[in-house]
Design a protein around this motif. Structure first.
Motif, mmCIF file in Angstrom:
data_model
loop_
_atom_site.group_PDB
_atom_site.id
_atom_site.type_symbol
_atom_site.label_atom_id
_atom_site.label_comp_id
_atom_site.label_asym_id
_atom_site.label_seq_id
_atom_site.Cartn_x
_atom_site.Cartn_y
_atom_site.Cartn_z
ATOM 1 N N ALA A 194 0.831 -1.212 0.000
ATOM 2 C CA ALA A 194 0.000 0.000 0.000
ATOM 3 C C ALA A 194 0.862 1.258 0.000
ATOM 4 C CB ALA A 194 -0.928 0.002 1.208
ATOM 5 N N SER A 195 0.303 2.344 -0.532
ATOM 6 C CA SER A 195 1.034 3.606 -0.567
ATOM 7 C C SER A 195 0.139 4.742 -0.082
ATOM 8 C CB SER A 195 1.534 3.902 -1.980
ATOM 9 O OG SER A 195 0.450 4.017 -2.885
ATOM 10 N N LEU A 196 0.782 5.791 0.409
ATOM 11 C CA LEU A 196 0.074 7.006 0.799
ATOM 12 C C LEU A 196 0.665 8.162 0.005
ATOM 13 C CD1 LEU A 196 -1.138 8.203 4.225
ATOM 14 C CD2 LEU A 196 0.276 9.745 2.855
ATOM 15 N N VAL A 197 -0.206 8.875 -0.713
ATOM 16 C CA VAL A 197 0.201 10.016 -1.522
ATOM 17 C C VAL A 197 -0.386 11.262 -0.877
ATOM 18 C CG1 VAL A 197 0.228 11.056 -3.819
ATOM 19 C CG2 VAL A 197 0.107 8.552 -3.572
ATOM 20 N N GLY A 198 0.470 12.171 -0.429
ATOM 21 C CA GLY A 198 0.016 13.376 0.256
ATOM 22 C C GLY A 198 0.215 14.622 -0.579
ATOM 23 N N ASP A 199 -0.767 15.518 -0.540
ATOM 24 C CA ASP A 199 -0.697 16.773 -1.286
ATOM 25 C C ASP A 199 -0.928 17.922 -0.307
ATOM 26 O OD1 ASP A 199 -1.138 19.076 -2.751
ATOM 27 O OD2 ASP A 199 -2.312 18.091 -4.310
ATOM 28 N N GLY A 200 0.174 18.588 0.071
ATOM 29 C CA GLY A 200 0.078 19.791 0.892
ATOM 30 C C GLY A 200 0.400 21.033 0.097
ATOM 31 N N GLY A 201 1.058 20.840 -1.049
ATOM 32 C CA GLY A 201 1.356 21.947 -1.946
ATOM 33 C C GLY A 201 2.234 23.030 -1.355
ATOM 34 N N GLY A 202 2.956 22.709 -0.278
ATOM 35 C CA GLY A 202 3.766 23.719 0.370
ATOM 36 C C GLY A 202 2.962 24.660 1.246
ATOM 37 N N LYS A 203 1.645 24.433 1.326
ATOM 38 C CA LYS A 203 0.763 25.287 2.121
ATOM 39 C C LYS A 203 0.256 24.576 3.367
ATOM 40 C CE LYS A 203 -0.804 27.942 -1.885
ATOM 41 N NZ LYS A 203 0.201 27.385 -2.796
ATOM 42 N N ALA A 204 0.473 23.282 3.450
ATOM 43 C CA ALA A 204 0.076 22.487 4.609
ATOM 44 C C ALA A 204 1.019 21.303 4.685
ATOM 45 C CB ALA A 204 -1.372 22.008 4.475
ATOM 46 N N LYS A 205 1.222 20.789 5.885
ATOM 47 C CA LYS A 205 2.145 19.677 6.049
ATOM 48 C C LYS A 205 1.552 18.400 5.460
ATOM 49 C CE LYS A 205 5.123 20.985 9.892
ATOM 50 N NZ LYS A 205 5.623 20.618 11.224
ATOM 51 N N THR A 212 5.442 4.137 1.092
ATOM 52 C CA THR A 212 5.107 2.824 0.553
ATOM 53 C C THR A 212 5.314 1.738 1.603
ATOM 54 O OG1 THR A 212 5.796 3.553 -1.652
ATOM 55 C CG2 THR A 212 5.546 1.188 -1.316
ATOM 56 N N GLY A 213 4.374 0.791 1.633
ATOM 57 C CA GLY A 213 4.457 -0.321 2.578
ATOM 58 C C GLY A 213 3.402 -0.178 3.667
ATOM 59 N N ALA A 214 2.688 -1.269 3.940
ATOM 60 C CA ALA A 214 1.568 -1.218 4.878
ATOM 61 C C ALA A 214 1.979 -0.680 6.241
ATOM 62 C CB ALA A 214 0.948 -2.613 5.020
ATOM 63 N N ARG A 215 3.087 -1.171 6.792
ATOM 64 C CA ARG A 215 3.487 -0.763 8.134
ATOM 65 C C ARG A 215 3.881 0.723 8.180
ATOM 66 N NH1 ARG A 215 3.870 -4.276 11.990
ATOM 67 N NH2 ARG A 215 5.337 -2.998 13.155
ATOM 68 N N LYS A 216 4.579 1.190 7.140
ATOM 69 C CA LYS A 216 4.989 2.594 7.123
ATOM 70 C C LYS A 216 3.769 3.516 7.001
ATOM 71 C CE LYS A 216 9.609 1.919 5.159
ATOM 72 N NZ LYS A 216 10.495 2.209 4.006
ATOM 73 N N VAL A 217 2.827 3.134 6.132
ATOM 74 C CA VAL A 217 1.618 3.945 5.967
ATOM 75 C C VAL A 217 0.818 3.961 7.261
ATOM 76 C CG1 VAL A 217 -0.605 4.122 4.764
ATOM 77 C CG2 VAL A 217 1.476 3.579 3.466
ATOM 78 N N ALA A 218 0.656 2.779 7.876
ATOM 79 C CA ALA A 218 -0.105 2.687 9.122
ATOM 80 C C ALA A 218 0.552 3.509 10.227
ATOM 81 C CB ALA A 218 -0.247 1.223 9.548
ATOM 82 N N ARG A 219 1.876 3.428 10.322
ATOM 83 C CA ARG A 219 2.576 4.191 11.358
ATOM 84 C C ARG A 219 2.390 5.691 11.164
ATOM 85 N NH1 ARG A 219 6.792 0.180 11.146
ATOM 86 N NH2 ARG A 219 7.967 1.473 9.680
#
Length: 310
Positions: A194-205, A212-219
């Motif tokens: 699994a992967s997590l894709v984040g979009d803050g655009g430099g305006k939000a963290k 990438t990886g279930a454990r990293k995303v969950a953590r």
């Protein structure tokens, strides 16, 4: 008369432009420019308003997409489409599917012409000959663009169709686990890759790189949902002081008493999404891609510009 004839097709024109551009703001600008062009012609000589106006909007959207591509390449972190509420999913399931976040992300990999042809054909069912006239290509060339676009989309889209009810239940369980910072429950719901894709655009963290990886995303999810990490995260995206995060008893996901901070499930871009609010204002949206009962991708949108139309 010209105003009424244009307004009759405004929703269609905005829908076409949004699907080509992935941005409500850009789509509205394109439709406004189309209106200026429409108001400058003798509309009494236009036999069929719909294809005439769609042609104007399509060409304007293609030109704008070519210009904004450079800005998106210089974007801070991953770029995700601007979000829209889709409350009438059940009544217009086919059109709702064409604004799915996962699909719009895949459409970013197409050329502007491929994307326009895909949208006009797959979302709105327009004939190839009509599309070809709009983009100034032969019918044969238009069919080839459509084939290439479909192949790219099929490669990038989820492989399994998921029942809307099942997807909503998984989204609700995901929200419960995230709210509680339940690392075990989150990990169990995620596919191994699994992967997590984040979009803050430099305006939000938000993560500047895909996690990438279930454990990293969950953590990551568990860490921002608990204690000081949550407070720092929410304050960084403009949510103001946060005193807690929880589920109001008896009402599902809602504002924790006295915190002004809540979570709800809403239909966003054709599917259920976790919407985090502060004082009633959306500050973060998490949309899930589900395949074979597991979450394969989490899209996290925190850039306030991408949430303004919610």
């Amino acid at each position: 008369m010209a105003v009424e004839r244009f307004e009759e097709h405004r929703d269609l024109l905005t829908g076409v432009a949004y699907r080509i551009l992935g941005s409500v703001t850009d789509a509205e600008d394109v439709v406004q420019e189309a209106w200026l062009r429409w108001s400058g012609v003798d509309v009494s000589r236009v036999e069929d308003d719909r294809p005439y106006l769609v042609k104007i909007v399509t060409r304007l959207a293609i030109d704008r997409l070519r210009r904004v591509r450079a800005r998106r390449e210089a974007y801070v972190g991953p770029w995700l489409p601007e979000l829209v509420v889709t409350p009438d999913v059940a009544e217009h399931a086919e059109l709702a599917d064409s604004v799915e976040l996962a699909l719009l992300v895949v459409l970013e990999t197409l050329s502007p012409l491929e994307r326009a042809v895909f949208v006009l054909r797959e979302a709105f069912g327009m004939p190839y000959a009509e599309i070809g006239e709009m983009i100034e290509r032969s019918e044969a060339a238009t069919r080839q663009l459509a084939r290439r676009g479909r192949e790219h989309v099929q490669e990038g889209r989820p492989r399994f169709e998921v029942d809307r009810g099942v997807r909503r239940r998984i989204t609700e369980r995901f929200a419960e686990a995230a709210v509680g910072g339940d690392l075990g429950a989150l990990t169990a719901m995620l596919a191994e890759d699994a992967s997590l894709v984040g979009d803050g655009g430099g305006k939000a963290k938000a993560p500047l790189r895909v996690i990438t990886g279930a454990r990293k995303v969950a953590r990551f999810l568990a860490s921002i949902a608990t204690g000081d990490r949550l407070r720092a995260f929410m304050e960084s995206i403009g949510a103001g002081p946060v005193s807690g995060f929880g589920v109001e008893p008896g009402s599902g996901f809602g504002v924790e008493p006295g915190s002004g901070f809540g979570v709800e499930i809403a239909e966003v871009n054709g599917g259920p999404a976790v919407v985090v609010t502060a004082e009633g204002r959306p500050v973060t949206v998490l949309s899930l891609v589900v395949e074979d009962g597991l979450i394969t991708t989490v899209f996290l949108v925190a850039n306030p510009e991408k949430l303004s139309h919610l």
